[in-house]
Design an enzyme around this catalytic site. Structure first.
Site, PDB file in Angstrom:
ATOM      1  N   LEU A  18      -5.388   4.663  -3.106  1.00 32.37           N
ATOM      2  CA  LEU A  18      -6.786   4.487  -4.226  1.00 32.37           C
ATOM      3  C   LEU A  18      -7.879   5.905  -3.974  1.00 32.37           C
ATOM      4  O   LEU A  18      -7.899   5.806  -5.289  1.00 32.37           O
ATOM      5  CB  LEU A  18      -7.596   3.592  -3.237  1.00 32.37           C
ATOM      6  CG  LEU A  18      -7.301   2.205  -3.861  1.00 32.37           C
ATOM      7  CD1 LEU A  18      -8.390   1.124  -2.999  1.00 32.37           C
ATOM      8  CD2 LEU A  18      -6.968   1.725  -5.217  1.00 32.37           C
ATOM      9  N   ASP A  71       0.396  -1.280   0.057  1.00 34.24           N
ATOM     10  CA  ASP A  71       0.233   0.296   0.038  1.00 34.24           C
ATOM     11  C   ASP A  71       0.723   1.752   0.535  1.00 34.24           C
ATOM     12  O   ASP A  71       0.363   2.488  -0.199  1.00 34.24           O
ATOM     13  CB  ASP A  71      -0.982  -0.134   1.160  1.00 34.24           C
ATOM     14  CG  ASP A  71      -0.267   0.584   2.312  1.00 34.24           C
ATOM     15  OD1 ASP A  71      -0.086  -0.983   2.828  1.00 34.24           O
ATOM     16  OD2 ASP A  71       0.349   0.741   3.036  1.00 34.24           O
TER      17      ASP A  71
END
Lengths: 436, 526
Positions: free
Chosen positions: B423, B287
């Site tokens: 995201l 991430d």
């Protein structure tokens, strides 16, 4: 210089007090360490009050650090104050210091074309090196006229304590006020910086009483200075305006003595002083003020349960101590133990002193160590003190109220009487609420 | 004369107060006018200290100036001694008292008090807070440890076999940025290495502790801004080596351990299994790829700024686009770091200059002081605070060091959280026409209050000007290209604009069209 020990002696009144009560009240005068702000601190509220004025402190890094620390916040919007920090080159030659000041003002005004009035504010270092800011102000005023008027006053710690900075600022502004025509109508001037909302409330009351025209000083804009002259009557909204009052009297204006408009009683008496000068019928006065008085009484009553019988101790700070002690004693049934004030203006506070309970001990000036000894021995229920003392006293188990809040919160007039009471109730309620 | 709206550092006597307040059994008598007592609130309000700083002010007034301010000072010293019974006294003057030249040192000496009296000369019109702290600490160390000094030239005796190596930790003060927790973290780390900490100073030390500083084998200079001068004197006088790596970040902490081990154990690792940080794994976690090349602007005291640049580059994969400090005394260190990261160093104590640089560089993250936090908030840029000057928020209730391995964990959390998560960034990139993303979309966690980046709050400041670099008046944007630029997510829009303008200028184009925009994109890549 006297040692503080020798200076601790109850002294009889100096005779300028008006009421007999005031004359006989003993007062503890002390000389020692004073734990108070200097007059520069007033800039924190004055620069917001007068929207087209800028305050340029001519001082040291300490002055700049003081103002930003006392304000307790970083800068969200660019403020209308700054410090011209004197450095060693300025100390080497005063002529250079003046050139430097001119350069700094030039830069400042080119950055802030919205500024109409610039206050050069003297500090401890500028006073000690005898930098003549009044000549500098004249020179710069001449240079930047008519766009900008340049004035000066001293907010230095060697001459002013906290709120005296506002007094010095307003006094410097009085000579600029336009003259009232000789045969002009009587007019009322309310003197002392108030929250805008409070001004609006008071103006409505004066209108309903038929008292006026009314002006407020300082004005919200420097370009709308009120006129003053022999037909001007003025009410002081704050107890710390000795020099301003004197300057207004020199312009022919006349002071209407009154208690200060804190709490229902103070506000009524203060309004009444103006009503009497305007010959308002007592019936009309009662009718106009009834609703406000009633609301104030109701709002204050809510806090009486928490505050009645509580003992309060004031460290000297803003000169608001005596009027607020009077309010707490008479409207909330609190017991003032010691009421410290940095400076006691007997004449302006005569009506207040007459209302303050005999049992309240007055002290003027400060020796902070001795005063802390007295405070800790008395163990008051609530202690009103500056920011430097609050947490150490809390750690001793005392409940405190920051005195600076009394300047930064709208507390004057009927509609704020409950808010003023709440400021004192809050720390006590909080202490009760916490179980840790 | 310098026009100052806000200042990063207070005057030097506030630095002296940070030393005095950090210590126990010490009292500082300051010749100063009333008003200077404001400095107490820095400690009782910002740091929430439960005691007043151990400082007595003479609070002279105008009427005293014609009289005997020197006598006022002597009375204050005598009374402070009697009331507080300190083990040592500091005496000095603030800016105003410096001008009246009463000689506090001489006056205090004349009282013949039965405790050491250390006089301070802090030139208020030249120097600032950190220098004042460093000078005060040096004077105290010299004054109190000096009498224990061996004769010059005496070689340092070797540590007896079997005796644990020992050190002092120098530099933590009152009002320091996370000093309380850093000391705890580094003490624990040294302990795990088998090194005893003899004295931590000034924080928590008594005058007698300073007198025995020479007993330790070496000194850890945790905060060079405060401790460098004193540590150099100790090195000269007691032949105590200095450990100068500031252990901020994983790499620096490992370097710090290596430096300590080299001193104590001839470079042999002494600790089979020192606790380590979660930062490396978090930074490698998938991430975290969105952290790659995030443009970061760094400003603070020199030590924290330089350390932050290393952590940002080597441990988080950010791109340092600006690096600066208000610590002029350490400008050289910062300049050489800036050279390493190929950025222009910014040495200034004018926050308006810092703001102008941030506006110009359009970073995605600001690591700075509380002032940069406000600047970043206005500009809608994420920010984490890495350095003094301190704010009440910099004294968290929880354990939150900046140094050592736990400090590295704290850095990861506090620097990464202000950034937009991967995201969210992609969605804004893909669906630019979504009304909620809009041309001026902000990361949701920064709230909606932030002003558009193109309108800096500092107006009227000639040097700042507009956020959009309009220094090239001959280059124009075609409407269509300008509209397309509006679809570029805000966090890269400034860079795209700059790159495109540079591309057009280099190519001699006066008008930027849609074509130019995409040609530039292809040229520079993202």
């Amino acid at each position: 210089m006297n040692s503080p020990a020798a200076a601790v002696s109850p002294v009889a009144a100096d005779g300028c007090g008006v009421g007999a009560d005031a004359d006989e009240r003993p007062i503890l005068r002390e000389r020692g360490q004073r734990e108070v702000f200097c007059g520069l601190t007033g800039i924190i509220w004055l620069h917001r009050k007068i929207q087209d004025a800028f305050f340029l402190v001519v001082g040291s890094r300490t002055c700049a650090h003081l103002i930003q620390s006392a304000a307790g916040v970083m800068i969200f919007a660019e403020p209308r104050f700054a410090t011209a920090i004197i450095d060693e080159r300025d100390l080497a030659g005063l002529a250079d210091a003046n050139d430097e000041l001119d350069r700094v003002v030039e830069r400042l005004l080119s950055r802030r074309p919205d500024i109409r009035m610039l206050f050069l504010v003297g500090s401890c270092p500028s006073e000690v090196i005898k930098l003549d800011l009044s000549r500098a102000a004249q020179r710069l005023s001449h240079k930047h006229a008519p766009a900008v008027r340049v004035l000066n006053y001293s907010g230095s710690g060697i001459e002013t304590t906290f709120t005296q900075g506002e007094d010095a600022c307003l006094a410097s502004l009085v000579p600029c006020l336009p003259a009232m025509p000789e045969d002009g109508k009587a007019s009322l001037l309310v003197v002392g910086a108030l929250a805008d909302v409070v001004e609006d409330q008071l103006r409505r009351l004066f209108d309903d009483l038929g008292v006026g025209p009314v002006d407020f000083f300082p004005p919200r804009m420097a370009k709308t200075l009120p006129a003053v002259g022999p037909t001007t009557r003025f009410l002081l909204a704050q107890p710390f305006l000795a020099d301003t009052a004197r300057a207004l009297e020199e312009r022919g204006a006349r002071h209407l003595p009154a208690p200060f408009p804190l709490g229902a009683e103070g506000t009524t008496a203060w309004l009444e002083a103006a009503a009497n000068a305007w010959g308002v019928e007592p019936e009309r006065f009662r009718r106009v003020t009834a609703a406000g008085r009633e609301r104030a009484d109701r709002a204050v009553a809510r806090y009486r349960e928490v505050l009645a019988g509580r003992r309060v101790f004031f460290f000297p700070d803003s000169q608001l101590e005596i009027p607020i002690a009077r309010f707490l004693a008479r409207e909330l049934a609190m017991t003032p133990l010691e009421v410290g004030t940095p400076y006691l203006h007997r004449q302006h506070l005569a009506a207040e002193l007459a209302l303050l309970p005999e049992t309240a001990k007055l002290s003027e000036g400060q020796d902070v160590e001795r005063q802390l000894d007295r405070c800790l021995a008395a163990r008051p229920d609530i202690t009103v003190c500056g920011l430097g003392l609050a947490n150490p006293l809390e750690a001793e188990g005392l409940t405190t109220k920051w005195s600076i809040e009394l300047l930064f919160t709208p507390v004057h007039g009927y509609e704020q009487a409950g808010d003023l009471a709440e400021l004192f109730a809050r720390p006590l309620q909080r202490r009760q609420a916490l179980a840790v | 004369m310098q026009l100052t709206v806000w200042t990063y550092e207070g005057p030097p006597h506030v630095g002296a107060m940070r030393i005095a307040t950090a210590m126990e059994g010490l009292h500082y008598v300051l010749h100063a006018p009333q008003g200077d007592t404001y400095a107490d609130l820095l400690f009782t309000m910002i740091e929430r200290r439960d005691r007043r700083p151990p400082v007595t002010y003479t609070t002279f007034q105008a009427r005293d100036l014609g009289g005997d301010t020197a006598n006022l000072f002597k009375t204050a010293v005598q009374e402070a001694y009697e009331r507080f019974k300190p083990e040592a006294l500091l005496v000095g003057a603030s800016c105003t008292a410096e001008l009246i030249q009463d000689d506090p040192g001489g006056l205090a000496k004349a009282l013949n008090l039965p405790v050491p009296v250390v006089p301070l000369e802090l030139p208020s019109y030249q120097r600032k807070e950190n220098w004042g702290a460093a000078e005060t600490f040096y004077r105290l160390v010299r004054g109190l440890a000096g009498p224990q000094a061996p004769a010059p030239g005496t070689p340092r005796r070797d540590r007896p076999d079997g005796q644990k190596p020992s050190c002092n930790i120098l530099g933590p003060t009152a009002l320091g940025f996370r000093h309380r927790d850093d000391v705890q973290e580094i003490t624990r780390l040294l302990d795990s290495l088998g090194v005893a900490v003899k004295v931590v100073a000034p924080l928590g030390a008594r005058p007698a502790d300073l007198a025995r500083l020479g007993e330790a084998d070496f000194n850890v200079v945790l905060y060079p801004e405060v401790a460098d001068t004193a540590a150099r004197w100790l090195e000269r006088t007691f032949k105590q080596p200095r450990v100068t790596t500031v252990p901020i970040g994983v790499g620096a902490t490992e370097d710090f351990i290596a430096e300590v081990e080299a001193l104590c154990f001839g470079g042999e690792p002494s600790h089979p299994d020192t606790a380590s940080s979660r930062l490396p794994w978090h930074a490698r976690s998938i991430d975290s790829t969105y952290l790659n090349g995030k443009r970061v602007f760094i400003f603070g005291d020199a030590t924290h700024a330089v350390a932050a640049a290393r952590v940002a580059t080597e441990e988080l994969g950010f791109k340092v686009v600006g690096l600066g400090t208000y610590s002029r005394e350490f400008a050289r260190d910062l300049r050489s770091a800036a050279e390493r990261y190929e950025v222009e160093p910014l040495i200034t104590d004018d926050y308006l200059e810092v703001e102008a640089r941030i506006v110009e560089l359009q970073p995605e993250l600001v690591l700075g002081t509380q002032m940069e936090r406000h600047i970043a908030k206005r500009l809608g840029i994420g920010c984490a605070v890495i350095s003094a000057p301190v704010h009440v928020q910099d004294f968290p209730a929880r354990y939150s060091p900046q140094m050592g391995f736990e400090g590295a964990n704290v850095l990861f959390d506090t620097w990464v959280h202000p950034l937009m998560m991967g995201l969210e960034e992609h969605l804004i990139g893909m669906f630019r026409e979504d009304a909620e993303f809009g041309a001026d979309a902000r990361p949701s966690h920064l709230g909606h209050a932030a002003e558009p980046v193109a309108t800096p709050a500092v107006n009227g400041h000639g040097e700042v000007g507009n956020a959009v670099p309009a220094n090239d008046s001959e280059i124009r944007w075609a409407d269509e290209a300008e509209r397309e630029l509006g679809k570029v997510p805000f966090f890269v829009r400034g860079k795209v604009r700059r790159n495109t303008e540079r591309f057009a200028r280099d190519g001699g184009k006066a008008l930027i069209t849609l074509e130019t925009l995409y040609d530039a994109k292809a040229h520079y890549g993202r």
